[in-house]
Design a protein around this motif. Structure first.
Motif, PDB file in Angstrom:
ATOM      1  N   THR A   1      12.679  23.741  50.554  1.00  0.00           N
ATOM      2  CA  THR A   1      13.628  24.851  50.506  1.00  0.00           C
ATOM      3  C   THR A   1      14.955  24.524  51.185  1.00  0.00           C
ATOM      4  O   THR A   1      16.030  24.885  50.676  1.00  0.00           O
ATOM      5  N   TYR A   2      14.909  23.831  52.322  1.00  0.00           N
ATOM      6  CA  TYR A   2      16.147  23.577  53.063  1.00  0.00           C
ATOM      7  C   TYR A   2      17.062  22.615  52.321  1.00  0.00           C
ATOM      8  O   TYR A   2      18.291  22.752  52.359  1.00  0.00           O
ATOM      9  N   ALA A   3      16.481  21.643  51.628  1.00  0.00           N
ATOM     10  CA  ALA A   3      17.295  20.742  50.814  1.00  0.00           C
ATOM     11  C   ALA A   3      17.948  21.494  49.660  1.00  0.00           C
ATOM     12  O   ALA A   3      19.116  21.255  49.315  1.00  0.00           O
TER      13      ALA A   3
ATOM     14  N   VAL B   1      19.700  32.688  56.327  1.00  0.00           N
ATOM     15  CA  VAL B   1      19.417  32.449  54.911  1.00  0.00           C
ATOM     16  C   VAL B   1      17.920  32.420  54.606  1.00  0.00           C
ATOM     17  O   VAL B   1      17.530  32.423  53.432  1.00  0.00           O
ATOM     18  N   GLU B   2      17.101  32.384  55.633  1.00  0.00           N
ATOM     19  CA  GLU B   2      15.660  32.423  55.407  1.00  0.00           C
ATOM     20  C   GLU B   2      14.960  32.945  56.653  1.00  0.00           C
ATOM     21  O   GLU B   2      15.340  32.612  57.779  1.00  0.00           O
TER      22      GLU B   2
ATOM     23  N   LEU C   1      21.288  34.599  46.806  1.00  0.00           N
ATOM     24  CA  LEU C   1      21.629  33.207  47.121  1.00  0.00           C
ATOM     25  C   LEU C   1      20.851  32.213  46.279  1.00  0.00           C
ATOM     26  O   LEU C   1      21.365  31.136  45.954  1.00  0.00           O
ATOM     27  N   VAL C   2      19.599  32.537  45.951  1.00  0.00           N
ATOM     28  CA  VAL C   2      18.709  31.516  45.391  1.00  0.00           C
ATOM     29  C   VAL C   2      18.302  31.766  43.944  1.00  0.00           C
ATOM     30  O   VAL C   2      17.584  30.948  43.362  1.00  0.00           O
ATOM     31  N   ALA C   3      18.733  32.866  43.344  1.00  0.00           N
ATOM     32  CA  ALA C   3      18.345  33.169  41.966  1.00  0.00           C
ATOM     33  C   ALA C   3      18.695  32.011  41.040  1.00  0.00           C
ATOM     34  O   ALA C   3      19.793  31.453  41.094  1.00  0.00           O
TER      35      ALA C   3
ATOM     36  N   LEU D   1      22.895  24.403  47.357  1.00  0.00           N
ATOM     37  CA  LEU D   1      23.544  25.661  46.952  1.00  0.00           C
ATOM     38  C   LEU D   1      24.738  26.012  47.837  1.00  0.00           C
ATOM     39  O   LEU D   1      25.410  27.018  47.609  1.00  0.00           O
ATOM     40  N   GLY D   2      24.987  25.205  48.881  1.00  0.00           N
ATOM     41  CA  GLY D   2      26.109  25.466  49.776  1.00  0.00           C
ATOM     42  C   GLY D   2      25.746  26.279  51.000  1.00  0.00           C
ATOM     43  O   GLY D   2      26.634  26.790  51.693  1.00  0.00           O
TER      44      GLY D   2
END
Length: 273
Positions: free
Chosen positions: A177-179, A231-232, A161-163, A184-185
């Motif tokens: 991170t949340y922003a 997601v986290e 997701l975050v690469a 990223l959707g």
């Protein structure tokens, strides 16, 4: 009740009287408490009893020993962690660190920041719904408030997701991170926190500069999208003597409007916890 109190060990009764004196303001933050010799003379007890009484206050985080100087009322003001307000979208959605809900104007520093790619522990992979050998983005950092280490945090996010995003950098940018997940959707819209407590490991005691006998609070937070996708996972270790956990909510909570706004605050840190 009085008879029961009279049967308490002498050191506990002395500790109680000192605690009451601190709470009443007789001894203020940073002031020296009566030493072992003073307590021995006042209460007619042995040195070991006086030492145990002062040890109770140190273990509770109320007092701290200074080598060669004595035992002093701890001057550090506990951090009030506002568990619900800090995660509102009005915080990170407008470029603020979620920590701004907790610290007011106090000085916060984030150090020991590291970002790497690792295979997550089995329990983390299970929460994130990842195969056991899947790689995650792991963010580690320590939070220091008023020059006192108070929290260690490790976040795990699916690398798929975050690469390539700012989440893989030490400084994630405004809103943290949340922003970035939102961009990223994968906007977090629901959070779950699980809280436990235990005694710290030697490494945790060192990193958090903790007094012997002080427990740590463990908070594991999972962030979910509106589709229910995790997601986290953020695993936090808090110095229990440094925190008050506050949860303020309505009996019938109303959903927060995604279009609500708040003034932008330039305060941000290179990590969230």
């Amino acid at each position: 009740m009085a008879a029961t109190d009279d049967r308490r060990p002498k050191y506990q009764r002395i500790a109680d009287s000192l605690r009451e004196a601190i709470q009443s303001g007789e001894y203020g933050p940073g002031e020296r408490l009566p030493g072992e010799n003073d307590l021995m003379a006042t209460h007619g007890v042995a040195r070991m009893t006086a030492r145990q009484a002062l040890g109770v206050l140190r273990d509770e985080g109320i007092a701290e020993a200074r080598k060669g100087a004595g035992v002093f009322v701890r001057a550090f003001r506990p951090l009030r962690r506002r568990g619900i307000q800090r995660l509102a979208r009005d915080q990170w959605g407008n470029g603020r660190s979620i920590w701004t809900a907790d610290i007011d104007s106090r000085a916060l520093e984030v150090d020991q920041v590291s970002v790497c790619e690792e295979t997550a522990p089995e329990h983390i992979s299970a929460v994130l719904g990842l195969p056991a050998d899947d790689v995650t983005c792991v963010r580690r950092r320590r939070f220091v408030l008023d020059n006192k280490p108070v929290l260690l945090a490790t976040s795990y996010l699916p690398l798929s997701l975050v690469a390539g995003s700012a989440i893989t950098q030490e400084d994630t940018g405004p809103g943290g991170t949340y922003a970035r997940l939102t961009e990223l959707g994968y906007e977090p819209v629901h959070f779950r926190e699980e809280i436990r407590s235990r005694m710290p490991s030697p490494d945790e005691m060192t990193q958090l500069s903790m007094a012997p006998g002080t427990p740590v609070i463990l908070i594991s937070r999972t962030a979910f999208t509106d589709q229910g996708r995790p997601v986290e996972v953020n695993e936090m270790t808090l110095d229990a003597a440094s925190y008050v956990l506050e949860y303020d909510f309505d009996a019938n909570p109303k959903p927060t409007s995604p279009n609500s706004t708040a003034p932008t605050d330039p305060c941000r840190v290179p990590g969230d916890a």
